[in-house]
Design a protein around this motif. Structure first.
Motif, mmCIF file in Angstrom:
data_model
loop_
_atom_site.group_PDB
_atom_site.id
_atom_site.type_symbol
_atom_site.label_atom_id
_atom_site.label_comp_id
_atom_site.label_asym_id
_atom_site.label_seq_id
_atom_site.Cartn_x
_atom_site.Cartn_y
_atom_site.Cartn_z
ATOM 1 N N SER A 26 -28.239 -25.556 36.202
ATOM 2 C CA SER A 26 -28.253 -25.486 34.624
ATOM 3 C C SER A 26 -28.325 -26.883 33.900
ATOM 4 C CB SER A 26 -27.082 -24.607 34.231
ATOM 5 O OG SER A 26 -26.892 -23.447 34.769
ATOM 6 N N VAL A 27 -29.240 -27.568 34.348
ATOM 7 C CA VAL A 27 -29.604 -28.758 33.706
ATOM 8 C C VAL A 27 -30.406 -28.486 32.261
ATOM 9 C CG1 VAL A 27 -31.061 -30.924 33.730
ATOM 10 C CG2 VAL A 27 -30.025 -29.883 35.676
ATOM 11 N N ASN A 28 -29.912 -29.210 31.191
ATOM 12 C CA ASN A 28 -30.430 -28.938 29.892
ATOM 13 C C ASN A 28 -31.815 -29.511 29.676
ATOM 14 O OD1 ASN A 28 -28.210 -27.297 29.073
ATOM 15 N ND2 ASN A 28 -27.001 -28.992 28.727
ATOM 16 N N ILE A 29 -31.982 -30.840 30.066
ATOM 17 C CA ILE A 29 -32.972 -31.777 29.811
ATOM 18 C C ILE A 29 -33.399 -32.437 31.199
ATOM 19 C CG2 ILE A 29 -33.686 -33.588 28.621
ATOM 20 C CD1 ILE A 29 -32.054 -32.972 26.394
ATOM 21 N N LEU A 30 -34.566 -32.392 31.512
ATOM 22 C CA LEU A 30 -35.090 -33.267 32.648
ATOM 23 C C LEU A 30 -35.888 -34.504 31.832
ATOM 24 C CD1 LEU A 30 -36.057 -33.965 35.620
ATOM 25 C CD2 LEU A 30 -37.815 -32.135 35.280
ATOM 26 N N LEU A 31 -35.664 -35.597 32.443
ATOM 27 C CA LEU A 31 -36.481 -36.721 31.813
ATOM 28 C C LEU A 31 -37.486 -37.280 32.805
ATOM 29 C CD1 LEU A 31 -36.308 -39.453 29.854
ATOM 30 C CD2 LEU A 31 -34.774 -40.458 31.371
ATOM 31 N N LEU A 32 -38.647 -37.355 31.925
ATOM 32 C CA LEU A 32 -39.722 -37.860 32.691
ATOM 33 C C LEU A 32 -40.117 -39.225 31.944
ATOM 34 C CD1 LEU A 32 -42.080 -34.686 33.303
ATOM 35 C CD2 LEU A 32 -40.411 -36.038 34.812
ATOM 36 N N SER A 33 -40.653 -40.186 32.753
ATOM 37 C CA SER A 33 -41.086 -41.394 32.121
ATOM 38 C C SER A 33 -42.465 -41.194 31.346
ATOM 39 C CB SER A 33 -41.122 -42.495 33.079
ATOM 40 O OG SER A 33 -42.043 -42.269 34.105
ATOM 41 N N GLU A 34 -43.240 -40.322 32.047
ATOM 42 C CA GLU A 34 -44.495 -40.030 31.575
ATOM 43 C C GLU A 34 -44.918 -38.692 32.335
ATOM 44 O OE1 GLU A 34 -47.740 -42.257 34.063
ATOM 45 O OE2 GLU A 34 -46.571 -43.492 32.743
ATOM 46 N N LEU A 35 -45.873 -37.949 31.554
ATOM 47 C CA LEU A 35 -46.187 -36.583 32.083
ATOM 48 C C LEU A 35 -46.673 -36.760 33.440
ATOM 49 C CD1 LEU A 35 -46.169 -33.462 31.335
ATOM 50 C CD2 LEU A 35 -48.612 -34.030 30.506
ATOM 51 N N SER A 36 -47.584 -37.668 33.792
ATOM 52 C CA SER A 36 -48.463 -37.654 35.045
ATOM 53 C C SER A 36 -47.424 -37.774 36.239
ATOM 54 C CB SER A 36 -49.240 -38.891 35.206
ATOM 55 O OG SER A 36 -48.633 -39.993 35.237
ATOM 56 N N ARG A 37 -45.847 -38.028 36.099
ATOM 57 C CA ARG A 37 -45.015 -38.003 37.008
ATOM 58 C C ARG A 37 -44.872 -36.604 37.352
ATOM 59 N NH1 ARG A 37 -45.853 -41.268 39.555
ATOM 60 N NH2 ARG A 37 -47.474 -41.357 38.248
ATOM 61 N N LEU A 38 -44.935 -35.347 36.516
ATOM 62 C CA LEU A 38 -44.768 -34.091 36.995
ATOM 63 C C LEU A 38 -46.241 -33.640 37.839
ATOM 64 C CD1 LEU A 38 -42.857 -32.066 36.396
ATOM 65 C CD2 LEU A 38 -43.891 -31.276 34.375
ATOM 66 N N GLY A 39 -47.100 -34.185 37.532
ATOM 67 C CA GLY A 39 -48.454 -33.951 38.363
ATOM 68 C C GLY A 39 -49.645 -34.494 37.618
ATOM 69 N N ARG A 40 -50.746 -34.519 38.499
ATOM 70 C CA ARG A 40 -52.129 -34.877 38.004
ATOM 71 C C ARG A 40 -53.178 -33.578 37.975
ATOM 72 N NH1 ARG A 40 -53.327 -40.238 36.703
ATOM 73 N NH2 ARG A 40 -51.592 -41.553 37.264
ATOM 74 N N SER A 41 -52.520 -32.442 38.190
ATOM 75 C CA SER A 41 -53.370 -31.209 37.941
ATOM 76 C C SER A 41 -52.792 -30.676 36.884
ATOM 77 C CB SER A 41 -53.105 -30.539 39.464
ATOM 78 O OG SER A 41 -53.786 -29.163 39.219
ATOM 79 N N THR A 42 -53.678 -30.255 36.120
ATOM 80 C CA THR A 42 -53.199 -29.448 34.824
ATOM 81 C C THR A 42 -52.505 -28.121 34.961
ATOM 82 O OG1 THR A 42 -55.068 -30.324 33.867
ATOM 83 C CG2 THR A 42 -53.944 -28.539 32.623
ATOM 84 N N LEU A 43 -52.833 -27.512 36.201
ATOM 85 C CA LEU A 43 -52.257 -26.059 36.336
ATOM 86 C C LEU A 43 -51.069 -26.673 37.047
ATOM 87 C CD1 LEU A 43 -55.379 -24.292 37.770
ATOM 88 C CD2 LEU A 43 -54.295 -23.806 35.742
ATOM 89 N N GLN A 44 -50.877 -27.527 37.975
ATOM 90 C CA GLN A 44 -49.395 -27.967 38.426
ATOM 91 C C GLN A 44 -48.631 -28.348 37.549
ATOM 92 O OE1 GLN A 44 -48.855 -26.948 41.743
ATOM 93 N NE2 GLN A 44 -50.784 -25.995 41.423
ATOM 94 N N VAL A 45 -48.990 -28.927 36.591
ATOM 95 C CA VAL A 45 -48.033 -29.414 35.403
ATOM 96 C C VAL A 45 -47.419 -28.230 34.754
ATOM 97 C CG1 VAL A 45 -47.779 -30.677 33.408
ATOM 98 C CG2 VAL A 45 -48.834 -31.744 35.303
ATOM 99 N N LEU A 46 -48.445 -27.283 34.281
ATOM 100 C CA LEU A 46 -48.193 -25.906 33.607
ATOM 101 C C LEU A 46 -47.149 -25.083 34.380
ATOM 102 C CD1 LEU A 46 -51.516 -25.481 31.743
ATOM 103 C CD2 LEU A 46 -49.300 -26.490 30.857
ATOM 104 N N ARG A 47 -47.454 -24.937 35.406
ATOM 105 C CA ARG A 47 -46.681 -24.315 36.591
ATOM 106 C C ARG A 47 -45.273 -24.967 36.449
ATOM 107 N NH1 ARG A 47 -48.152 -23.578 42.384
ATOM 108 N NH2 ARG A 47 -46.366 -22.432 42.472
ATOM 109 N N SER A 48 -45.173 -26.059 36.904
ATOM 110 C CA SER A 48 -43.769 -26.800 36.724
ATOM 111 C C SER A 48 -43.056 -26.475 35.569
ATOM 112 C CB SER A 48 -43.810 -28.422 37.022
ATOM 113 O OG SER A 48 -44.525 -28.291 38.072
ATOM 114 N N LEU A 49 -43.563 -26.794 34.464
ATOM 115 C CA LEU A 49 -43.199 -26.503 33.047
ATOM 116 C C LEU A 49 -42.567 -25.094 32.743
ATOM 117 C CD1 LEU A 49 -45.279 -28.767 30.673
ATOM 118 C CD2 LEU A 49 -42.857 -28.943 31.388
ATOM 119 N N ASP A 50 -43.455 -24.257 33.224
ATOM 120 C CA ASP A 50 -43.359 -22.793 33.305
ATOM 121 C C ASP A 50 -41.889 -22.488 34.262
ATOM 122 O OD1 ASP A 50 -43.726 -20.088 32.459
ATOM 123 O OD2 ASP A 50 -44.244 -19.665 34.016
ATOM 124 N N ILE A 51 -41.857 -22.992 35.128
ATOM 125 C CA ILE A 51 -40.407 -22.839 36.114
ATOM 126 C C ILE A 51 -39.232 -23.305 35.387
ATOM 127 C CG2 ILE A 51 -39.344 -23.592 38.151
ATOM 128 C CD1 ILE A 51 -42.361 -23.553 39.670
#
Length: 127
Positions: A26-51
């Motif tokens: 039940s983490v409240n906030i996930l810190l990313l230094s920059e968005l590309s750390r979550l992924g470089r594929s738009t669909l994968q980034v949006l999937r991760s955010l949706d999860i």
């Protein structure tokens, strides 16, 4: 993580563990230094955010100073637009890097260069 950000979430084991941890604990906030750390594929980034958003985990993108969820838990519409555009820009950047690398290799070969090990190399494939 030592794997391409363009890979699917299922192939990025560390990211998968991170997403699972955020949901489970039940983490409240996930810190990313920059968005590309979550992924470089738009669909994968949006999937991760949706999860993450399904579990009410907000993502704070440090270099943008941006939270993906509002304090009431709803998706931040400005962040949503920016994330989508920036994720696509990261995807385009990745494509440009690949193009430049391949172009440089082709240019090197056209000028007589050879890729791979030098002739007579005694190293085995394992080494």
């Amino acid at each position: 993580e030592h794997i391409s950000g363009a890979k699917k979430i299922e192939e990025r084991h560390i990211l998968g563990k991170c997403l699972e941890y955020c949901k489970r604990e039940s983490v409240n906030i996930l810190l990313l230094s920059e968005l590309s750390r979550l992924g470089r594929s738009t669909l994968q980034v949006l999937r991760s955010l949706d999860i993450l958003h399904e579990s009410k985990v907000s993502v704070y993108i440090q270099n943008l100073g941006l939270y993906t969820l509002q304090p009431n838990g709803e998706v931040n519409p400005i962040a949503s637009i920016m994330v989508t555009v920036l994720a696509e820009m990261a995807n385009i950047e990745r494509s440009n890097i690949q193009y430049r690398l391949n172009s440089g290799r082709a240019n090197y070969i056209a000028k007589g260069g050879k890729l791979g090990r030098k002739t007579g190399s005694t190293k085995t494939d394992d080494k």
